[in-house]
Design a protein around this motif. Structure first.
Motif, PDB file in Angstrom:
ATOM      1  N   GLY A 298      32.061  35.231  30.933  1.00 32.78           N
ATOM      2  CA  GLY A 298      33.025  36.455  30.958  1.00 32.78           C
ATOM      3  C   GLY A 298      33.022  37.311  31.982  1.00 32.78           C
ATOM      4  O   GLY A 298      32.369  37.021  33.109  1.00 32.78           O
ATOM      5  N   GLU A 299      33.702  38.426  31.706  1.00 35.52           N
ATOM      6  CA  GLU A 299      34.084  39.451  32.944  1.00 35.52           C
ATOM      7  C   GLU A 299      34.004  40.718  32.421  1.00 35.52           C
ATOM      8  O   GLU A 299      34.362  40.927  31.382  1.00 35.52           O
ATOM      9  CB  GLU A 299      35.122  39.277  33.525  1.00 35.52           C
ATOM     10  N   ILE A 300      33.222  41.733  33.124  1.00 36.88           N
ATOM     11  CA  ILE A 300      33.387  43.175  32.644  1.00 36.88           C
ATOM     12  C   ILE A 300      33.245  43.820  34.103  1.00 36.88           C
ATOM     13  O   ILE A 300      33.488  43.165  35.159  1.00 36.88           O
ATOM     14  CB  ILE A 300      31.780  43.454  32.230  1.00 36.88           C
ATOM     15  N   ARG A 301      33.617  45.191  33.961  1.00 36.53           N
ATOM     16  CA  ARG A 301      33.901  46.053  35.108  1.00 36.53           C
ATOM     17  C   ARG A 301      32.981  47.063  35.222  1.00 36.53           C
ATOM     18  O   ARG A 301      32.724  47.529  34.284  1.00 36.53           O
ATOM     19  CB  ARG A 301      35.498  46.388  35.148  1.00 36.53           C
ATOM     20  N   ASP A 302      32.539  47.268  36.623  1.00 36.52           N
ATOM     21  CA  ASP A 302      31.754  48.361  36.659  1.00 36.52           C
ATOM     22  C   ASP A 302      32.409  49.499  36.846  1.00 36.52           C
ATOM     23  O   ASP A 302      33.600  49.561  36.897  1.00 36.52           O
ATOM     24  CB  ASP A 302      30.613  47.944  37.644  1.00 36.52           C
ATOM     25  N   ALA A 303      31.599  50.645  37.087  1.00 36.12           N
ATOM     26  CA  ALA A 303      32.278  52.062  37.368  1.00 36.12           C
ATOM     27  C   ALA A 303      33.198  52.110  38.484  1.00 36.12           C
ATOM     28  O   ALA A 303      34.228  53.043  38.496  1.00 36.12           O
ATOM     29  CB  ALA A 303      31.016  52.961  37.579  1.00 36.12           C
ATOM     30  N   ALA A 304      33.009  51.262  39.477  1.00 34.26           N
ATOM     31  CA  ALA A 304      33.851  51.306  40.708  1.00 34.26           C
ATOM     32  C   ALA A 304      35.221  50.311  40.519  1.00 34.26           C
ATOM     33  O   ALA A 304      35.961  50.064  41.557  1.00 34.26           O
ATOM     34  CB  ALA A 304      33.097  50.823  41.886  1.00 34.26           C
ATOM     35  N   GLY A 305      35.051  49.748  39.036  1.00 33.82           N
ATOM     36  CA  GLY A 305      36.388  48.774  39.015  1.00 33.82           C
ATOM     37  C   GLY A 305      36.145  47.428  39.547  1.00 33.82           C
ATOM     38  O   GLY A 305      37.043  46.585  39.397  1.00 33.82           O
ATOM     39  N   ASN A 306      35.001  47.090  39.943  1.00 31.06           N
ATOM     40  CA  ASN A 306      34.614  45.555  40.493  1.00 31.06           C
ATOM     41  C   ASN A 306      34.536  44.876  39.236  1.00 31.06           C
ATOM     42  O   ASN A 306      33.834  45.281  38.283  1.00 31.06           O
ATOM     43  CB  ASN A 306      33.423  45.694  41.364  1.00 31.06           C
ATOM     44  N   VAL A 307      35.138  43.453  39.359  1.00 29.36           N
ATOM     45  CA  VAL A 307      34.797  42.578  38.253  1.00 29.36           C
ATOM     46  C   VAL A 307      33.489  41.952  38.592  1.00 29.36           C
ATOM     47  O   VAL A 307      33.174  41.507  39.526  1.00 29.36           O
ATOM     48  CB  VAL A 307      35.911  41.311  38.613  1.00 29.36           C
ATOM     49  N   VAL A 308      32.783  41.853  37.557  1.00 32.99           N
ATOM     50  CA  VAL A 308      31.411  41.353  37.466  1.00 32.99           C
ATOM     51  C   VAL A 308      31.297  40.081  36.366  1.00 32.99           C
ATOM     52  O   VAL A 308      31.328  40.271  35.343  1.00 32.99           O
ATOM     53  CB  VAL A 308      30.206  42.369  37.096  1.00 32.99           C
ATOM     54  N   PRO A 309      31.124  38.916  37.129  1.00 38.00           N
ATOM     55  CA  PRO A 309      30.993  37.743  36.153  1.00 38.00           C
ATOM     56  C   PRO A 309      29.710  37.725  35.594  1.00 38.00           C
ATOM     57  O   PRO A 309      28.724  38.119  36.162  1.00 38.00           O
ATOM     58  CB  PRO A 309      31.023  36.586  37.352  1.00 38.00           C
ATOM     59  N   VAL A 310      29.842  37.568  34.162  1.00 41.39           N
ATOM     60  CA  VAL A 310      28.540  37.553  33.190  1.00 41.39           C
ATOM     61  C   VAL A 310      28.604  36.353  32.581  1.00 41.39           C
ATOM     62  O   VAL A 310      29.543  35.749  32.237  1.00 41.39           O
ATOM     63  CB  VAL A 310      28.430  38.808  32.419  1.00 41.39           C
ATOM     64  N   VAL A 311      27.366  35.902  31.922  1.00 44.32           N
ATOM     65  CA  VAL A 311      27.015  34.917  31.126  1.00 44.32           C
ATOM     66  C   VAL A 311      26.551  35.618  29.707  1.00 44.32           C
ATOM     67  O   VAL A 311      25.670  36.465  29.870  1.00 44.32           O
ATOM     68  CB  VAL A 311      26.090  33.986  31.420  1.00 44.32           C
ATOM     69  N   ILE A 312      27.394  35.545  28.614  1.00 43.81           N
ATOM     70  CA  ILE A 312      26.917  36.414  27.487  1.00 43.81           C
ATOM     71  C   ILE A 312      26.648  35.327  26.296  1.00 43.81           C
ATOM     72  O   ILE A 312      27.238  34.445  26.076  1.00 43.81           O
ATOM     73  CB  ILE A 312      28.372  37.075  27.005  1.00 43.81           C
ATOM     74  N   SER A 313      25.615  35.910  25.698  1.00 39.39           N
ATOM     75  CA  SER A 313      25.270  35.174  24.364  1.00 39.39           C
ATOM     76  C   SER A 313      25.244  36.404  23.409  1.00 39.39           C
ATOM     77  O   SER A 313      24.882  37.552  23.646  1.00 39.39           O
ATOM     78  CB  SER A 313      23.632  34.576  24.538  1.00 39.39           C
ATOM     79  N   ALA A 314      25.515  36.085  22.225  1.00 34.94           N
ATOM     80  CA  ALA A 314      25.826  37.043  21.157  1.00 34.94           C
ATOM     81  C   ALA A 314      25.450  36.618  19.775  1.00 34.94           C
ATOM     82  O   ALA A 314      25.476  35.365  19.315  1.00 34.94           O
ATOM     83  CB  ALA A 314      27.016  37.730  21.133  1.00 34.94           C
ATOM     84  N   ARG A 315      25.063  37.606  18.908  1.00 36.61           N
ATOM     85  CA  ARG A 315      24.774  37.238  17.497  1.00 36.61           C
ATOM     86  C   ARG A 315      25.341  38.464  16.682  1.00 36.61           C
ATOM     87  O   ARG A 315      25.431  39.535  16.987  1.00 36.61           O
ATOM     88  CB  ARG A 315      23.413  37.306  17.313  1.00 36.61           C
TER      89      ARG A 315
END
Length: 332
Positions: A298-315
């Motif tokens: 997935g992708e999130i954005r940091d405070a500066a607006g940069n896209v941060v690619p992440v791997v997410i696991s959830a329950r």
């Protein structure tokens, strides 16, 4: 269960006719191309007819890069199959039997039992990994490969809690990392909460629900997990357009570059951190349907607006009848 494509004798004969320049060996009678969970090729095996007419394993490393790439491209013309994986069934059985914090006993007791069961599952994987690495060592072609495999065996962690990303190559080589990653992520997550009324079916008061939330989300186990873990965690209310931050840890704040005051209680997409993409819709669908997922990109954005690619696991966890989404995020 592994997805694979089998190129049998007739398929390989057609392959030889279409790729005469590769001079693919006539004695190779079958090739199997295995695929990972993302549909990419993960390994190739082959069988050949020996001098005495018996069928034995063939050394695919002798095929050469051009031949291997051509076999992968040709794989869709083979027969698609699913190969049963006994160790996977055993591991899933253990995961499905993980204890749940239902209020009938102390949470730390539940967490201790859960940790033991996860270690039992990892012990199965450890024995399998050890056997596969020793098998590779027995067939090592040179001193360098022997030393590399010997080091891999020596460094194989005997306990799940000692596992980290530095061990990933060892498990990837023997196609076990996907199982190991699931156990690792499960160990990092708290037990599911199923806290409800005891005895009759009377409706819980708002005060009891709030107290249950406080106990579940601020208990000593989760509090310590949140404060000490270097992995980013978040707990949110559920919903595609109404999910709001309930709690995050410092690692999450460091990842997004924001303070808790900036996002506390905010709708996740409106906060600017979470992307309202189709990928998120798919992840929420999996939470609705399966109650969780592991290792999705997935992708999130940091405070500066940069896209941060992440791997997410959830329950998805239930607290006094209220549902929350518990997410674990790591940089991709």
């Amino acid at each position: 269960m592994y997805a694979l494509t089998v190129l049998d004798h007739s398929a390989l004969e057609a392959f030889r006719n279409e790729h005469p320049w590769l001079e693919f060996p006539e004695h190779v009678s079958e090739v199997c191309v295995y695929f990972d969970d993302n549909g990419g090729p993960s390994r190739i095996t082959a069988l050949e007819v020996g001098p005495d007419g018996s069928v034995v394993s063939s050394d695919v490393n002798q095929f050469g890069v051009d031949t291997i790439l051509s076999l992968i491209r040709y794989a869709p013309l083979g027969t698609a199959k699913q190969e049963e994986c006994p160790e996977e069934r055993n591991i899933w059985a253990l995961l499905e039997d993980l204890p749940v914090a239902d209020g009938s006993r102390p949470v730390d007791e539940v967490e201790a039992e859960r940790s033991v069961k996860l270690q039992d599952a990892y012990a199965i994987l450890y024995d399998i990994a050890l056997g596969k690495l020793k098998s590779l060592l027995a067939g090592a072609r040179n001193d360098r490969e022997m030393q590399r495999l010997s080091d891999a065996i020596d460094k194989l962690p005997a306990r799940l809690e000692h596992l980290d990303d530095s061990h990933k190559p060892q498990f990837l080589e023997i196609d076990l990392w996907r199982f190991v990653a699931i156990l690792r992520d499960e160990l990092a997550m708290p037990a599911d909460y199923e806290i409800g009324s005891s005895g009759d079916d009377k409706v819980l008061s708002r005060e009891i629900i709030e107290q249950a939330e406080t106990n579940a989300l601020s208990g000593p186990v989760i509090q310590a997990l949140f404060e000490l873990s270097p992995v980013a965690f978040s707990i949110s209310s559920i919903g595609q357009k109404s999910s709001r931050y309930v709690r995050v840890n410092q690692a999450y704040l460091d990842l997004v570059g924001k303070s808790w005051d900036e996002i506390r209680g905010s709708e996740m997409v409106a906060s600017g951190v979470v992307s309202g993409s189709e990928a998120r819709v798919e992840r929420l669908m999996l939470l609705d349907r399966d109650g969780g997922y592991v290792g999705m990109r997935g992708e999130i954005r940091d405070a500066a607006g940069n896209v941060v690619p992440v791997v997410i696991s959830a329950r998805r966890i239930s607290v006094a009848g209220q549902l929350y989404d518990f997410e674990l995020l790591q940089r991709a």
